[in-house]
Design an enzyme around this catalytic site. Structure first.
Site, PDB file in Angstrom:
ATOM      1  N   ASP A 191      91.372  63.241  20.174  1.00 31.00           N
ATOM      2  CA  ASP A 191      92.673  62.998  20.789  1.00 31.00           C
ATOM      3  C   ASP A 191      93.686  64.048  20.332  1.00 31.00           C
ATOM      4  O   ASP A 191      93.855  64.298  19.139  1.00 31.00           O
ATOM      5  CB  ASP A 191      93.124  61.595  20.373  1.00 31.00           C
ATOM      6  CG  ASP A 191      94.477  61.196  20.943  1.00 31.00           C
ATOM      7  OD1 ASP A 191      94.972  61.870  21.858  1.00 31.00           O
ATOM      8  OD2 ASP A 191      95.028  60.180  20.463  1.00 31.00           O
ATOM      9  N   HIS A 363      99.204  57.111  18.694  1.00 35.10           N
ATOM     10  CA  HIS A 363      98.350  58.289  18.538  1.00 35.10           C
ATOM     11  C   HIS A 363      98.655  58.996  17.216  1.00 35.10           C
ATOM     12  O   HIS A 363      99.809  59.063  16.790  1.00 35.10           O
ATOM     13  CB  HIS A 363      98.575  59.276  19.691  1.00 35.10           C
ATOM     14  CG  HIS A 363      98.308  58.686  21.042  1.00 35.10           C
ATOM     15  ND1 HIS A 363      97.101  58.823  21.695  1.00 35.10           N
ATOM     16  CD2 HIS A 363      99.094  57.958  21.871  1.00 35.10           C
ATOM     17  CE1 HIS A 363      97.155  58.207  22.860  1.00 35.10           C
ATOM     18  NE2 HIS A 363      98.359  57.678  22.992  1.00 35.10           N
TER      19      HIS A 363
END
Length: 542
Positions: A191, A363
């Site tokens: 990610d 995130h």
């Protein structure tokens, strides 16, 4: 010839959303995630954007399964569209499959095999052995994936952060990740969303602390909290605070209500008996907290309807405390700003990101990403999930952490990454186009139509009616009708001049070609106004 592993990102690279990756070995293929992307502001009338499924449909005999990392729409929202065209089992955790099942039911797809796994299992899909590991994210039951292939191990992080005190208490299980990769990792798909944010992503407990303070300061007034409908881990913290401050809880927003029911049924959300009340129930303002959708200023969301004074059940009053517990996604800032202004105009005390820590990202930031790199120690890195700048910044971070630049592949959607277990290279890409969804139209709206809509929004249109006889000669008066370009009455002189110009051209060149009519009027209006309205000629035989 020895078989080779192919990794083909179909979506999620160079963009936020539409996450989808193919892994292919010999005559076998698996898919990781199948998401959607919400349209940017220049995609007029488009509801959402899908990955291009053509390659998958053409090779569906190879497809062994779809594996999901979590239940956000940018990872599962495209499934109902794909599964109308291919028949394949879908694997995920219980909450993720619960959210998928609801979508498939609404789409009339009741034949799909939904196979539940947890983060202690391993599933076998042809030559692929897939082992999930728990990750901390903003929705419960999120996982990353360790995928063993005949040429080496691939790690797909999914969406994650390294939060030691996450909402819901589920941390990213780096210990299991290391235990699953004793022989090293061939490729890491990681990610990249927060690659431009330094340090560590703050813990969710900061949000809980900030909300606790807001609850304490809002005694006697109603609290309305807007967040993403899928941030279920934060819901539990809000429930806990409502219990602490002795408030009832009401919900508004269809997706929020559905997700809450599902999370409660599966045990991910625990609400004390008697706390949850219907939104229509009369409760003293100081005893109520309302949980709502609309943190992104979506036009039809519950909070935006409150801001405009058109919500059926909730009217914003002076003194209400409204918390926007969701960071504005890029492209939504204008909508959020307009909503905030409307809420302030109604006298509400609005708290949002610039005023308090009422939202943190799900995130990992740069330091989280560095720790993941050092934990996995991949031979090759493929940054995923992010816009182009995020992918490149992730690549630079990996170089600074000691990874050979030749071992880092910043790819685009459709690229084909190939490895024999020793070397890696990029082969011929898979052709693809974004697929636009407009109501019930899927893939029927192309780039040309989108560009026409953009021109219409900027310059309007002029409809042109040209009557002709059997020999295609002008047989009456030309009519021009303007929509979104000029007001007809004040511009009557210009329109009359445009008609005369067109009639001269038609008498000289004939009425056989609409392109000639279109060009004559486009040239005329550009010369007169420096604008290029869309011209719609309509030649009718009379």
């Amino acid at each position: 010839m020895r078989k080779r592993l192919k990794i083909i990102p179909i979506g999620g690279l160079g963009e936020i959303g539409k996450n989808m990756t193919l892994l292919e070995y010999g005559r076998n293929m698996i898919i990781v995630d199948c998401g959607i992307m919400f349209p940017e502001n220049d995609l007029y009338g488009i509801d959402l954007v899908l990955p291009d499924f053509d390659y998958i449909i053409a090779n569906q005999a190879m497809l062994r399964g779809i594996v999901l990392t979590h239940g956000h729409l940018d990872h599962i929202g495209g499934l109902s569209y794909l599964l109308k065209q291919v028949d394949v089992p879908v694997y995920g955790t219980d909450l993720t499959l619960g959210m998928v099942g609801r979508q498939l039911e609404e789409a009339g797809l009741d034949h799909v095999a939904l196979e539940r796994f947890d983060d202690r299992q391993t599933i076998h899909l042809g030559p692929f052995r897939v082992s999930p590991f728990a990750v901390a994210h903003s929705i419960p039951a999120s996982v990353g994936l360790v995928i063993d292939t005949p040429v080496g191990t691939v790690v797909h992080t999914g969406d994650y952060k390294l939060d030691e005190t996450p909402a819901g208490g589920r941390t990213t299980d780096l210990k299991r990740l290391k235990a699953l990769t004793p022989n090293g990792v061939l490729a890491l798909l990681a990610d990249s969303t927060n690659a431009d944010r330094p340090g560590r992503t703050p813990t969710e407990q900061l949000v809980t602390s900030a909300l606790d303070t807001i609850f304490s300061e809002a005694r006697g007034s109603r609290i309305i909290i807007a967040t993403f409908a899928s941030v279920l881990a934060r819901f539990q913290e809000i429930v806990n605070l409502a219990a602490k401050h002795q408030r009832k809880l009401a919900l508004t927003g269809r997706s929020l209500i559905q997700n809450t029911e599902l999370a409660r049924a599966l045990g991910y959300l625990k609400i004390p008996a008697g706390m949850l009340v219907d939104i229509k129930t009369k409760v003293p303002p100081g005893d109520l907290v309302i949980l709502s959708t609309g943190s992104q200023g979506e036009p039809n969301s519950a909070l935006n309807r409150m801001a405009r004074g058109v919500h059926r059940d909730v009217q914003v009053h002076a003194g209400d405390t409204i918390v926007i517990s969701g960071g504005a996604i890029e492209g939504n800032e204008e909508d959020v700003g307009r909503m905030l202004n409307n809420l302030f105009r109604r006298g509400a005390n609005v708290v949002y990101g610039k005023l308090a820590t009422v939202h943190v990202s799900g995130h990992g930031s740069r330091e989280d990403m560095r720790i993941m790199l050092e934990t996995v120690k991949p031979r090759f890195l493929l940054p995923v999930h992010g816009e182009t700048r995020h992918l490149h910044l992730h690549a630079r971070l990996a170089q600074q952490s000691g990874l050979d630049p030749e071992a880092i592949f910043v790819l685009e959607n459709g690229a084909t990454w190939v490895s024999d277990g020793q070397r890696a290279w990029v082969a011929e890409p898979v052709p693809f186009d974004d697929v636009y969804v407009d109501g019930s139209l899927v893939g029927e709206i192309g780039e040309r139509v989108v560009r026409d809509r953009e021109r219409l929004s900027q310059n309007g249109l002029v409809m042109c009616y040209v009557p002709v006889d059997r020999k295609r000669r002008l047989a009456g008066e030309v009519r021009l009708i303007s929509q979104g370009f000029l007001q007809m009455d004040p511009s009557k002189g210009m329109m009359e001049k445009a008609k005369r110009t067109l009639k001269r051209s038609l008498k000289k060149n004939g009425c056989r070609h609409q392109d000639s009519i279109r060009k004559t009027l486009q040239d005329f209006f550009y010369h007169q106004t420096q604008s290029r309205p869309v011209i719609l000629p309509h030649v009718v035989r009379v």
